[in-house]
Scaffold this motif. Structure first.
Motif, PDB file in Angstrom:
ATOM      1  N   ARG A 105      32.157  13.391  -5.208  1.00 57.54           N
ATOM      2  CA  ARG A 105      31.986  13.319  -3.761  1.00 57.54           C
ATOM      3  C   ARG A 105      33.315  13.328  -3.028  1.00 57.54           C
ATOM      4  O   ARG A 105      33.417  13.885  -1.931  1.00 57.54           O
ATOM      5  CB  ARG A 105      31.172  12.072  -3.407  1.00 57.54           C
ATOM      6  CG  ARG A 105      29.699  12.230  -3.762  1.00 57.54           C
ATOM      7  CD  ARG A 105      28.911  10.955  -3.606  1.00 57.54           C
ATOM      8  NE  ARG A 105      27.476  11.197  -3.761  1.00 57.54           N
ATOM      9  CZ  ARG A 105      26.589  10.243  -3.991  1.00 57.54           C
ATOM     10  NH1 ARG A 105      26.981   8.973  -4.095  1.00 57.54           N
ATOM     11  NH2 ARG A 105      25.301  10.541  -4.120  1.00 57.54           N
ATOM     12  N   VAL A 108      34.444  16.960  -2.956  1.00 58.04           N
ATOM     13  CA  VAL A 108      33.641  17.725  -1.998  1.00 58.04           C
ATOM     14  C   VAL A 108      34.111  17.445  -0.570  1.00 58.04           C
ATOM     15  O   VAL A 108      34.281  18.366   0.241  1.00 58.04           O
ATOM     16  CB  VAL A 108      32.144  17.389  -2.149  1.00 58.04           C
ATOM     17  CG1 VAL A 108      31.340  18.005  -1.005  1.00 58.04           C
ATOM     18  CG2 VAL A 108      31.627  17.898  -3.487  1.00 58.04           C
ATOM     19  N   GLN A 109      34.324  16.170  -0.266  1.00 58.33           N
ATOM     20  CA  GLN A 109      34.789  15.808   1.076  1.00 58.33           C
ATOM     21  C   GLN A 109      36.132  16.462   1.375  1.00 58.33           C
ATOM     22  O   GLN A 109      36.353  16.995   2.468  1.00 58.33           O
ATOM     23  CB  GLN A 109      34.894  14.289   1.191  1.00 58.33           C
ATOM     24  CG  GLN A 109      35.268  13.788   2.580  1.00 58.33           C
ATOM     25  CD  GLN A 109      35.310  12.278   2.651  1.00 58.33           C
ATOM     26  OE1 GLN A 109      35.580  11.604   1.661  1.00 58.33           O
ATOM     27  NE2 GLN A 109      35.041  11.725   3.816  1.00 58.33           N
ATOM     28  N   ARG A 112      35.669  20.323   1.893  1.00 61.01           N
ATOM     29  CA  ARG A 112      35.063  20.673   3.178  1.00 61.01           C
ATOM     30  C   ARG A 112      36.056  20.494   4.328  1.00 61.01           C
ATOM     31  O   ARG A 112      36.065  21.287   5.274  1.00 61.01           O
ATOM     32  CB  ARG A 112      33.804  19.837   3.399  1.00 61.01           C
ATOM     33  CG  ARG A 112      32.657  20.303   2.523  1.00 61.01           C
ATOM     34  CD  ARG A 112      31.447  19.411   2.598  1.00 61.01           C
ATOM     35  NE  ARG A 112      30.345  19.988   1.818  1.00 61.01           N
ATOM     36  CZ  ARG A 112      29.284  19.320   1.397  1.00 61.01           C
ATOM     37  NH1 ARG A 112      29.163  18.024   1.696  1.00 61.01           N
ATOM     38  NH2 ARG A 112      28.338  19.917   0.702  1.00 61.01           N
ATOM     39  N   GLY A 153      18.271  14.150  -5.048  1.00 68.12           N
ATOM     40  CA  GLY A 153      19.319  14.246  -4.039  1.00 68.12           C
ATOM     41  C   GLY A 153      20.620  14.777  -4.608  1.00 68.12           C
ATOM     42  O   GLY A 153      21.328  15.551  -3.955  1.00 68.12           O
ATOM     43  N   LEU A 154      20.938  14.390  -5.849  1.00 69.06           N
ATOM     44  CA  LEU A 154      22.157  14.902  -6.475  1.00 69.06           C
ATOM     45  C   LEU A 154      22.071  16.399  -6.707  1.00 69.06           C
ATOM     46  O   LEU A 154      23.073  17.115  -6.580  1.00 69.06           O
ATOM     47  CB  LEU A 154      22.394  14.179  -7.805  1.00 69.06           C
ATOM     48  CG  LEU A 154      22.958  12.763  -7.704  1.00 69.06           C
ATOM     49  CD1 LEU A 154      23.071  12.139  -9.085  1.00 69.06           C
ATOM     50  CD2 LEU A 154      24.324  12.776  -7.022  1.00 69.06           C
ATOM     51  N   GLN A 156      20.568  18.501  -4.813  1.00 64.02           N
ATOM     52  CA  GLN A 156      20.843  19.113  -3.511  1.00 64.02           C
ATOM     53  C   GLN A 156      22.331  19.050  -3.174  1.00 64.02           C
ATOM     54  O   GLN A 156      22.889  19.989  -2.594  1.00 64.02           O
ATOM     55  CB  GLN A 156      20.017  18.420  -2.424  1.00 64.02           C
ATOM     56  CG  GLN A 156      18.509  18.564  -2.611  1.00 64.02           C
ATOM     57  CD  GLN A 156      18.075  20.010  -2.787  1.00 64.02           C
ATOM     58  OE1 GLN A 156      18.422  20.885  -1.980  1.00 64.02           O
ATOM     59  NE2 GLN A 156      17.329  20.282  -3.840  1.00 64.02           N
ATOM     60  N   GLU A 157      22.988  17.957  -3.533  1.00 66.14           N
ATOM     61  CA  GLU A 157      24.429  17.857  -3.302  1.00 66.14           C
ATOM     62  C   GLU A 157      25.176  18.931  -4.089  1.00 66.14           C
ATOM     63  O   GLU A 157      26.129  19.538  -3.587  1.00 66.14           O
ATOM     64  CB  GLU A 157      24.939  16.473  -3.712  1.00 66.14           C
ATOM     65  CG  GLU A 157      24.559  15.355  -2.761  1.00 66.14           C
ATOM     66  CD  GLU A 157      25.242  14.046  -3.131  1.00 66.14           C
ATOM     67  OE1 GLU A 157      26.486  14.035  -3.267  1.00 66.14           O
ATOM     68  OE2 GLU A 157      24.537  13.029  -3.298  1.00 66.14           O
ATOM     69  N   SER A 160      24.552  22.378  -2.426  1.00 64.98           N
ATOM     70  CA  SER A 160      25.301  22.465  -1.175  1.00 64.98           C
ATOM     71  C   SER A 160      26.781  22.670  -1.441  1.00 64.98           C
ATOM     72  O   SER A 160      27.470  23.425  -0.734  1.00 64.98           O
ATOM     73  CB  SER A 160      25.065  21.198  -0.353  1.00 64.98           C
ATOM     74  OG  SER A 160      25.771  21.236   0.859  1.00 64.98           O
ATOM     75  N   THR A 161      27.282  22.013  -2.481  1.00 67.74           N
ATOM     76  CA  THR A 161      28.691  22.186  -2.852  1.00 67.74           C
ATOM     77  C   THR A 161      28.958  23.614  -3.301  1.00 67.74           C
ATOM     78  O   THR A 161      29.970  24.218  -2.929  1.00 67.74           O
ATOM     79  CB  THR A 161      29.056  21.205  -3.980  1.00 67.74           C
ATOM     80  OG1 THR A 161      28.890  19.872  -3.510  1.00 67.74           O
ATOM     81  CG2 THR A 161      30.494  21.402  -4.440  1.00 67.74           C
TER      82      THR A 161
END
Length: 253
Positions: A105, A108-109, A112, A153-154, A156-157, A160-161
């Motif tokens: 995470r 990813v942050q 972005r 949810g993971l 989807q993460e 999205s990544t």
């Protein structure tokens, strides 16, 4: 990193083996909610989503006790993992640098933010490093986790990544790499239109117009057959632009 959940569950070498299904299930859910209290009722529901055995609460207590013993085998330091009883349930204290999910995470942050700043090549590197932490589906060795909302949810993460990575890589000119990486993902996720649009753009930029249109057609069929829906404007506009030999703008978030 010592604990890994982005793939099969892996634990540190210094921790005694955790072999029981209940112990591994409790550990997995507590890692997904690291440094937060997980209620006893949630743990019971995660371990036994259907018919719960009469001794479920006792079995959970035994699993927690076993986990405490395994974690205590590691040398005691301020950053050592620690399983605490914290009403209304339990809390696993673990240093954030010791969990692959936290590392994912953070990358990813960072990626972005770099993409938003116009640093496409740097962003592509950060986002690719994040995606590379995945060794397969999250908690792939725990069948009980397949219906956990945290695991969904993971997924989807991750997708999205990969979409954001594709945007950054396309901006940097890496259309062939994007096409190679996204083709299997789009086949597995035909309802995810943004992913399909990015694949279509990569294929078209790589000189594969027919393959780009075929990808869009597959998503159209999947949307109609599974959901009774028509594709959204981004997919329709991308198809039209490719037919006109025009590369449409990259999709937004």
């Amino acid at each position: 990193m010592r604990f890994r959940v982005l793939g099969a569950l892996e634990i540190p070498l210094g921790v005694r083996p955790v072999r029981g299904g209940n112990q591994r299930g409790v550990l997995a859910l507590l890692l997904l909610r690291h440094n937060s209290v997980v209620a006893t009722g949630e743990l019971l529901g995660a371990l036994w989503p259907g018919n719960r055995p009469r001794t479920a609460r006792k079995m959970l207590q035994n699993a927690v006790c076993g986990l405490r013993g395994a974690l205590a085998a590691e040398a005691a330091t301020p950053d050592s993992p620690l399983l605490l009883t914290h009403p209304p349930g339990y809390l696993l204290r673990v240093a954030e640098d010791d969990l692959d999910l936290v590392r994912f995470r953070r990358l990813v942050q960072r990626g972005r933010a770099e993409l938003a700043a116009g640093e496409a090549l740097t962003a592509a590197g950060s986002l690719w490093a994040a995606a590379a932490l995945w060794r397969g589906p999250a908690l792939a060795d725990l069948p009980m986790s397949r219906d956990w909302p945290e695991v969904a949810g993971l997924r989807q993460e991750f997708l999205s990544t990969m979409e954001d990575w594709a945007v950054a890589e396309l901006c940097a000119g890496g259309h062939r790499l994007v096409a190679d990486e996204l083709e299997p993902l789009v086949r597995a996720e035909p309802l995810r239109e943004r992913l399909c649009v990015l694949l279509m753009q990569a294929l078209y930029a790589a000189g594969r117009q027919a393959d780009a249109l075929a990808a869009g057609r597959r998503s159209r069929i999947a949307l109609a057959d599974r959901l009774g829906l028509r594709p959204g404007p981004e997919l329709r506009d991308t198809e039209l632009a490719i037919l006109r030999h025009e590369l449409p703008p990259l999709p937004g978030r």
